[in-house]
Design an enzyme around this catalytic site. Structure first.
Site, PDB file in Angstrom:
ATOM      1  N   HIS A 124      47.361  29.985  67.619  1.00 56.09           N
ATOM      2  CA  HIS A 124      46.950  28.592  67.377  1.00 56.09           C
ATOM      3  C   HIS A 124      48.092  27.592  67.552  1.00 56.09           C
ATOM      4  O   HIS A 124      47.840  26.385  67.666  1.00 56.09           O
ATOM      5  CB  HIS A 124      46.401  28.430  65.954  1.00 56.09           C
ATOM      6  N   ASP A 159      40.775  37.889  68.944  1.00 55.08           N
ATOM      7  CA  ASP A 159      40.724  37.312  67.602  1.00 55.08           C
ATOM      8  C   ASP A 159      39.420  36.530  67.441  1.00 55.08           C
ATOM      9  O   ASP A 159      38.926  35.927  68.390  1.00 55.08           O
ATOM     10  CB  ASP A 159      41.920  36.379  67.415  1.00 55.08           C
ATOM     11  N   HIS A 161      38.973  33.805  65.997  1.00 54.83           N
ATOM     12  CA  HIS A 161      39.223  32.380  66.179  1.00 54.83           C
ATOM     13  C   HIS A 161      39.783  32.131  67.568  1.00 54.83           C
ATOM     14  O   HIS A 161      40.654  32.873  68.033  1.00 54.83           O
ATOM     15  CB  HIS A 161      40.222  31.871  65.131  1.00 54.83           C
ATOM     16  N   ASP A 246      40.150  40.058  62.826  1.00 57.13           N
ATOM     17  CA  ASP A 246      39.207  39.331  61.977  1.00 57.13           C
ATOM     18  C   ASP A 246      37.811  39.263  62.591  1.00 57.13           C
ATOM     19  O   ASP A 246      36.896  38.689  61.987  1.00 57.13           O
ATOM     20  CB  ASP A 246      39.718  37.922  61.647  1.00 57.13           C
TER      21      ASP A 246
END
Length: 338
Positions: A124, A159, A161, A246
C-alpha cells in the site's frame, strides 16, 4: 533449496497497541516455515538494508526523510491505520532490502526460490506516504531495481487488499506487469477491473476485483485463463509475489473464502510462470495467526515440491463473472508490440 530472508528485528516494529499488524505475525510465519520446509531444505538469508538509492527508485526523498525522523523521535500514528515505533525504520529498511538480497542470492545459485518473511508489509505504500500498515513498498523496490537492469518483471499480488502503491508505481511502465486478485469493495477502494495501465504500461495492469466469498477455483481460473496467456506474451524474466494471506476465510479483516490448500495451488501456478531461480515471495498481510501459519506452510512446501495442506482447497464461490470480464478486457493481448 528455499532461501528464507528473516531477522529478529522484524518483530521489533510496533504499529500500536492491539494493532492487527503485530509482532506475533512474524512468529506465526516462522512456524509455518518450519512446518513446511524441513531444516535441510531451507537456508537462512541475511537481509540487507535498502540504501537511499534503492528506495528513491520508488519513494520521494522528502518522505524518506520524514519517516526516518518520525521513527527516530519515537514513532506514533502516520495515519489512522498505520503506526510506527522507534525500531520501525530499521525494520523497514531490512524489509525493503530483503528482496534485493534474495535476487542476488538466487543469481549466485544459492537456492531455487526465496521467501521474504518480512514486516512491515509494503504494497500500500505510495511514493510520498505510508498507507494501510505499510511503510516502504518492499516488492516495488525489488521490481524497480530489476527493471533498471532491463529485466521484465511480473508481480502477482494475492493479498485480499488491492496493492494500490505497487499499481501506482508501475501503472505507466511496460517492463513491469502487475496483477492483483483482491476483494471488492474493500480498503483502499482501488483496483477496478478497468484500471489496466496507461501509456507504455497500457494493458500491463490486470485487476480482479472479486466479491466476498470468492474461492480458490476462481483464483485458479483467473491465473489459467487470463494471467497465464498474458504472461506468455509478456515473457517475464522474474516473478515476484505479494503474498498476503488475508484472503483466507478465517481472516478477521476480510471476507474472501480461501483456505490454506488454495495457497499451495496458487504457488504451483506461479512457479510454472517463473524462469528457474527467478521467483521471490514477499509476505504482505494475513491477520489470523493459525491461518497465516498454515498458509505459509502450504506455500513453502509447494515451492519445495512437497505440498502440505492443513486444509483442502475451496471451490464453488462467486467471482467467475469478474474473471470472464477480465478475459474480455485483456483478451487482445497488450504485449504484441513490445
Amino acid at each position: 533449496m528455499l532461501l528464507v530472508a528473516t531477522d529478529a528485528r522484524f518483530e521489533e516494529h510496533e504499529a500500536g497497541p492491539r494493532h492487527p499488524e503485530r509482532p506475533a505475525r512474524a512468529r506465526a510465519v516462522l512456524e509455518g516455515l518450519e512446518a513446511g520446509a524441513p531444516p535441510e531444505a531451507r537456508r537462512r538469508l541475511e537481509p540487507r538494508r535498502a540504501t537511499r538509492a534503492d528506495l528513491e527508485r520508488i519513494h520521494t526523498t522528502r518522505y524518506l526523510d520524514h519517516l526516518e525522523q518520525f521513527c527516530a523521535a519515537g514513532g506514533g500514528h502516520l495515519d489512522a491505520d498505520t503506526g510506527a515505533s522507534a525500531a520501525s525504520w530499521e525494520a523497514a529498511l531490512l524489509a525493503a532490502g530483503s528482496g534485493l538480497e534474495a535476487v542476488d542470492a538466487l543469481e549466485r545459485g544459492d537456492g531455487e526460490f526465496a521467501f521474504c518473511a518480512i514486516r512491515p508489509p509494503g504494497h500500500h505504500a505510495v511514493a510520498d506516504r505510508a498507507m494501510g500498515f505499510c511503510l516502504l513498498n518492499n516488492v516495488a523496490v525489488t521490481a524497480a531495481a530489476l527493471r533498471d537492469r532491463r529485466e521484465r518483471v511480473l508481480i502477482v499480488d494475492w493479498d485480499a487488499h488491492h496493492g494500490n502503491g505497487t499499481q501506482d508505481v508501475f501503472y505507466a511502465d511496460g517492463a513491469v506487469m502487475y496483477v492483483s486478485m483482491h476483494e471488492w469493495p474493500l480498503y483502499p477502494g482501488t483496483g477496478r477491473l478497468t484500471d489496466a495501465g496507461t501509456g507504455a504500461g497500457a494493458g500491463a495492469t490486470v485487476n480482479f476485483p472479486l466479491p466476498a466469498g470468492a474461492t480458490g477455483d476462481v483464483y485458479l481460473d483467473a491465473l489459467d485463463t487470463v494471467v497465464s496467456p498474458l504472461a506468455e506474451q509478456f515473457a517475464p524474466t522474474w516473478v515476484l509475489v505479494s503474498a498476503g494471506y488475508d484472503a483466507h476465510r478465517a481472516d478477521p479483516l476480510t471476507g474472501l473464502g480461501l483456505a490454506a490448500g488454495d495457497f499451495a495451488d496458487l504457488t504451483a501456478r506461479l512457479m510454472a510462470l517463473a524462469p528457474d531461480r527467478r521467483l521471490v515471495v514477499f509476505l504482505e498481510g494475513g491477520y489470523d495467526l493459525d491461518a497465516l501459519r498454515d498458509s505459509t506452510a502450504a506455500t513453502v512446501s509447494t515451492l519445495l515440491g512437497r505440498p502440505e495442506r492443513a486444509e483442502s482447497a475451496t471451490a464453488n464461490g462467486p467471482g467467475r463473472n469478474v474473471v470472464h470480464a477480465a478475459r474480455e478486457l485483456h483478451g487482445a493481448g497488450p504485449f504484441a508490440t513490445y
